[in-house]
Design a protein around this motif. Sequence first.
Motif, PDB file in Angstrom:
ATOM      1  N   TYR A 176      -7.542 -14.615  -2.764  1.00 53.68           N
ATOM      2  CA  TYR A 176      -6.646 -15.322  -1.844  1.00 53.68           C
ATOM      3  C   TYR A 176      -7.277 -16.634  -1.368  1.00 53.68           C
ATOM      4  O   TYR A 176      -6.634 -17.416  -0.701  1.00 53.68           O
ATOM      5  CB  TYR A 176      -6.367 -14.460  -0.604  1.00 53.68           C
ATOM      6  CG  TYR A 176      -5.671 -13.143  -0.893  1.00 53.68           C
ATOM      7  CD1 TYR A 176      -4.290 -13.093  -1.068  1.00 53.68           C
ATOM      8  CD2 TYR A 176      -6.380 -11.950  -0.980  1.00 53.68           C
ATOM      9  CE1 TYR A 176      -3.642 -11.889  -1.319  1.00 53.68           C
ATOM     10  CE2 TYR A 176      -5.744 -10.743  -1.234  1.00 53.68           C
ATOM     11  CZ  TYR A 176      -4.379 -10.720  -1.406  1.00 53.68           C
ATOM     12  OH  TYR A 176      -3.736  -9.536  -1.651  1.00 53.68           O
ATOM     13  N   ASP A 179     -10.138 -10.006  -5.491  1.00 51.51           N
ATOM     14  CA  ASP A 179      -8.846 -10.105  -4.809  1.00 51.51           C
ATOM     15  C   ASP A 179      -8.823 -11.548  -4.324  1.00 51.51           C
ATOM     16  O   ASP A 179      -9.509 -11.900  -3.356  1.00 51.51           O
ATOM     17  CB  ASP A 179      -8.766  -9.119  -3.633  1.00 51.51           C
ATOM     18  CG  ASP A 179      -8.555  -7.691  -4.133  1.00 51.51           C
ATOM     19  OD1 ASP A 179      -8.327  -7.518  -5.348  1.00 51.51           O
ATOM     20  OD2 ASP A 179      -8.621  -6.766  -3.314  1.00 51.51           O
ATOM     21  N   ASN A 196     -12.249  -3.672  -7.460  1.00 52.73           N
ATOM     22  CA  ASN A 196     -11.800  -4.948  -6.871  1.00 52.73           C
ATOM     23  C   ASN A 196     -12.684  -5.322  -5.677  1.00 52.73           C
ATOM     24  O   ASN A 196     -13.447  -4.496  -5.169  1.00 52.73           O
ATOM     25  CB  ASN A 196     -10.323  -4.878  -6.459  1.00 52.73           C
ATOM     26  CG  ASN A 196     -10.102  -3.993  -5.250  1.00 52.73           C
ATOM     27  OD1 ASN A 196     -10.854  -3.079  -4.972  1.00 52.73           O
ATOM     28  ND2 ASN A 196      -9.041  -4.272  -4.512  1.00 52.73           N
ATOM     29  N   LYS A 232     -10.698   2.180   1.444  1.00 51.33           N
ATOM     30  CA  LYS A 232      -9.624   1.202   1.281  1.00 51.33           C
ATOM     31  C   LYS A 232      -9.862   0.116   2.332  1.00 51.33           C
ATOM     32  O   LYS A 232      -9.880   0.418   3.525  1.00 51.33           O
ATOM     33  CB  LYS A 232      -8.272   1.888   1.490  1.00 51.33           C
ATOM     34  CG  LYS A 232      -7.098   1.086   1.039  1.00 51.33           C
ATOM     35  CD  LYS A 232      -6.537   0.273   2.161  1.00 51.33           C
ATOM     36  CE  LYS A 232      -5.536  -0.701   1.599  1.00 51.33           C
ATOM     37  NZ  LYS A 232      -5.107  -1.676   2.587  1.00 51.33           N
ATOM     38  N   ASN A 233     -10.097  -1.113   1.884  1.00 46.26           N
ATOM     39  CA  ASN A 233     -10.483  -2.222   2.779  1.00 46.26           C
ATOM     40  C   ASN A 233     -11.674  -1.790   3.644  1.00 46.26           C
ATOM     41  O   ASN A 233     -11.686  -1.981   4.861  1.00 46.26           O
ATOM     42  CB  ASN A 233      -9.337  -2.639   3.705  1.00 46.26           C
ATOM     43  CG  ASN A 233      -8.135  -3.188   2.953  1.00 46.26           C
ATOM     44  OD1 ASN A 233      -7.926  -2.841   1.798  1.00 46.26           O
ATOM     45  ND2 ASN A 233      -7.364  -4.034   3.598  1.00 46.26           N
ATOM     46  N   GLU A 251      -5.159  -8.472  -7.057  1.00 47.42           N
ATOM     47  CA  GLU A 251      -4.452  -9.046  -5.911  1.00 47.42           C
ATOM     48  C   GLU A 251      -4.673 -10.544  -5.894  1.00 47.42           C
ATOM     49  O   GLU A 251      -5.806 -11.007  -6.015  1.00 47.42           O
ATOM     50  CB  GLU A 251      -5.006  -8.496  -4.599  1.00 47.42           C
ATOM     51  CG  GLU A 251      -4.720  -7.049  -4.350  1.00 47.42           C
ATOM     52  CD  GLU A 251      -5.242  -6.632  -2.982  1.00 47.42           C
ATOM     53  OE1 GLU A 251      -5.148  -7.434  -2.024  1.00 47.42           O
ATOM     54  OE2 GLU A 251      -5.740  -5.508  -2.888  1.00 47.42           O
ATOM     55  N   ASN A 280     -10.756   0.792  -3.247  1.00 43.29           N
ATOM     56  CA  ASN A 280     -10.193  -0.522  -2.948  1.00 43.29           C
ATOM     57  C   ASN A 280     -11.046  -1.274  -1.935  1.00 43.29           C
ATOM     58  O   ASN A 280     -11.255  -0.794  -0.812  1.00 43.29           O
ATOM     59  CB  ASN A 280      -8.769  -0.362  -2.385  1.00 43.29           C
ATOM     60  CG  ASN A 280      -8.054  -1.691  -2.248  1.00 43.29           C
ATOM     61  OD1 ASN A 280      -7.579  -2.239  -3.236  1.00 43.29           O
ATOM     62  ND2 ASN A 280      -7.995  -2.222  -1.056  1.00 43.29           N
ATOM     63  N   GLU A 281     -11.536  -2.427  -2.348  1.00 44.86           N
ATOM     64  CA  GLU A 281     -12.306  -3.322  -1.469  1.00 44.86           C
ATOM     65  C   GLU A 281     -13.326  -2.557  -0.633  1.00 44.86           C
ATOM     66  O   GLU A 281     -13.228  -2.484   0.600  1.00 44.86           O
ATOM     67  CB  GLU A 281     -11.366  -4.118  -0.552  1.00 44.86           C
ATOM     68  CG  GLU A 281     -10.506  -5.102  -1.326  1.00 44.86           C
ATOM     69  CD  GLU A 281      -9.765  -6.094  -0.443  1.00 44.86           C
ATOM     70  OE1 GLU A 281      -9.680  -5.871   0.774  1.00 44.86           O
ATOM     71  OE2 GLU A 281      -9.262  -7.092  -0.983  1.00 44.86           O
ATOM     72  N   PHE A 338      -0.118  -9.730  -4.946  1.00 42.29           N
ATOM     73  CA  PHE A 338      -0.010  -8.572  -4.041  1.00 42.29           C
ATOM     74  C   PHE A 338       1.344  -8.566  -3.325  1.00 42.29           C
ATOM     75  O   PHE A 338       1.917  -9.610  -3.048  1.00 42.29           O
ATOM     76  CB  PHE A 338      -1.130  -8.627  -2.998  1.00 42.29           C
ATOM     77  CG  PHE A 338      -1.065  -7.479  -2.028  1.00 42.29           C
ATOM     78  CD1 PHE A 338      -1.453  -6.208  -2.423  1.00 42.29           C
ATOM     79  CD2 PHE A 338      -0.586  -7.653  -0.742  1.00 42.29           C
ATOM     80  CE1 PHE A 338      -1.371  -5.133  -1.551  1.00 42.29           C
ATOM     81  CE2 PHE A 338      -0.500  -6.587   0.147  1.00 42.29           C
ATOM     82  CZ  PHE A 338      -0.900  -5.323  -0.259  1.00 42.29           C
ATOM     83  N   ASN A 385       0.789  -1.233   0.000  1.00 42.44           N
ATOM     84  CA  ASN A 385       0.000   0.000   0.000  1.00 42.44           C
ATOM     85  C   ASN A 385       0.825   1.288   0.000  1.00 42.44           C
ATOM     86  O   ASN A 385       0.455   2.268  -0.628  1.00 42.44           O
ATOM     87  CB  ASN A 385      -0.923   0.047   1.214  1.00 42.44           C
ATOM     88  CG  ASN A 385      -1.889  -1.109   1.310  1.00 42.44           C
ATOM     89  OD1 ASN A 385      -2.396  -1.403   2.374  1.00 42.44           O
ATOM     90  ND2 ASN A 385      -2.162  -1.790   0.197  1.00 42.44           N
TER      91      ASN A 385
HETATM   92  C1  DGJ Z   1      -6.280  -6.650   0.584  1.00 42.76           C
HETATM   93  C2  DGJ Z   1      -6.157  -5.162   0.375  1.00 42.76           C
HETATM   94  O1  DGJ Z   1      -6.864  -4.786  -0.779  1.00 42.76           O
HETATM   95  C3  DGJ Z   1      -4.713  -4.726   0.266  1.00 42.76           C
HETATM   96  O2  DGJ Z   1      -4.647  -3.337   0.166  1.00 42.76           O
HETATM   97  C4  DGJ Z   1      -3.943  -5.226   1.455  1.00 42.76           C
HETATM   98  O3  DGJ Z   1      -4.474  -4.660   2.615  1.00 42.76           O
HETATM   99  C5  DGJ Z   1      -4.027  -6.725   1.478  1.00 42.76           C
HETATM  100  N1  DGJ Z   1      -5.403  -7.141   1.605  1.00 42.76           N
HETATM  101  C6  DGJ Z   1      -3.214  -7.314   2.618  1.00 42.76           C
HETATM  102  O4  DGJ Z   1      -3.242  -8.713   2.533  1.00 42.76           O
END
Ligand code: DGJ
Length: 557
Positions: A355, A353, A314, A146-147, A377, A216-217, A403, A78
């Motif tokens: 994961y 994103d 995202n 953001k998040n 990500e 973001n998110e 990421f 970030n």
């Molecule tokens: C997802 C977020 O979008 C990123 O900016 C970062 O905080 C990651 N998680 C960390 O794993």
Amino acid sequence: MPQFAVRRIADDAHGGACYTPAVMTNRNLLGLLLCLGVGTAGLAAQQNDRPRLEKRGAATQLIVDGKPFLMLSGELHNSSSSNLDYMKPIWPKLAATGLNTVVTPLSWELIEPKEGTFDFTLVDGLLDQARQAHERIVFLWLASWKNGKSSYVPIWVKQDTRRFARVVEHGSEVEILSPLCAASEEADARAFAALMHHIKEVDGTEHTVLMMQVENEVGVLGDTRDHSEAANQAFAGTVPPQLTAYLAAHREELYPDLRELWNANGQKSAGTWTEVFGEGERADEVFMAWQYARFMQSVAAHGKAEYDIPMYVNTWLPSDNTPPGEYPSGGSQPRVVDVWRAEGTAIDFYSPDLYLPNFEEWCRRYHRGDNPLYMPETRGGAAGAANVFYALGEEAGIGFSPFGIESEAGDADPLGESYKAIAAMTPLLVDHQSAGDVHGFLLDRERSSVDFTMNGYTVHVSLDSIFGGQAESGYGLIMADGKDAFLGVGKGFRVTFSSSSGTGPQLGIGAVEEGRFEDGKWIVGRRLNGDEDDQGAYWRFDPRQVRTEKVTLYRYE
Ligand code: DGJ
């Protein structure tokens, strides 16, 4: 047109010097090109040829300078791109790892430290550094959210909680801007428009910037919805007819969960949010999706009015059965993404994103209709080195982006090997994506084989195995390479073929050759007709290293 004033400042908030573009503006460039005898027609063509998405055959592709472009990218941590000195050694490291694009955070607070006063020194510096390293950029607009949280808004927004209203959760205001606040929407949109205006001015011909991620998110974290007064009023009101009309018009293509929710409540074309979507957290999530979509479609539209390049959103993905609020409620996750689409079209596509386990399933959920697959990500390292083949091969992805890329990139990063092999064959791969005849796969001990039909054959791909040893994992992609021939790239798998009709002559592996692409030309390496193809029994890809190989089949009675 947004109303914004781009003022050049003598003393910026960081005590820096005047705003001076680190790169040439179009006007300067025009003068220079005219001196050099380059016509204005050529320049205009370059400016019109901005990065864009285009449906080509079976795939929606990112077109850059007239050609499909695969983003072999990574997202920075970030804070890295908030400082040019910090970034200086990172660009060459990323380029050496095979990246051609860097997802680069850019925060509202740093470009508009004082309301109405914009400072693009950082933008210009990042563009300059990227160009020197031959990298492209996807800017990540870290602004209202953001998040889920609002940590990247300028201090003048943070301080003014009356003008820039907050989300209310369980009776208290939290540090999340409410998407129902018009003042926040206007301020964010104005800043984003100013940024896009500037990017067009300094990059309208070079196209270093390929796309923009908007926020973001996003979504409400900590509750299922915003309970501010404005939100409660809107929630008690009726569902916008635009949304119900969209549901009715797209009934068949809706993501199944949303269709079921709407069906379960009687497929109403009008009513309050709870009448149309039922009581409870699912209705709250749909409501929040509409509110975030409204805000962000507007921000994106204001940006596009200045410079129309692809824009996407995202998503923080929940694992199944996680209630909204434990992940940002209203974010564009699959079960509400159609609500986002119903609101507008300024956002070109939606991205995960990614994961979570079950990588392939999530890719399929996002590669839907014309929505191209790009994950800004995801996991890098060994997982990323494998997954990129599936994303770009099987799902015709426009790019891939682990990421925290600067932490892993380097000689030992397995991602580099995959990226370099894919980069070398990009012109072929994008053609096969649009022809719809490329397959990517991920194999492990649990799922050790996959079959598909291609080029008139059934192709059987399984974990590599020879002389009693079996690979732990295998991955790659395969495409047709003319009659009775295939091109493959990857490692740890082996392939046999049978006639897709199940009848006809017997098939054999005539020859396997390794090779590489240089400037699009195939440079032949070793002939691999011994242990390397198990004496003609399999087209094999050694588990130790990513290889690019061609196979030719023969038929016999
Ligand atoms: C997802 C977020 O979008 C990123 O900016 C970062 O905080 C990651 N998680 C960390 O794993």
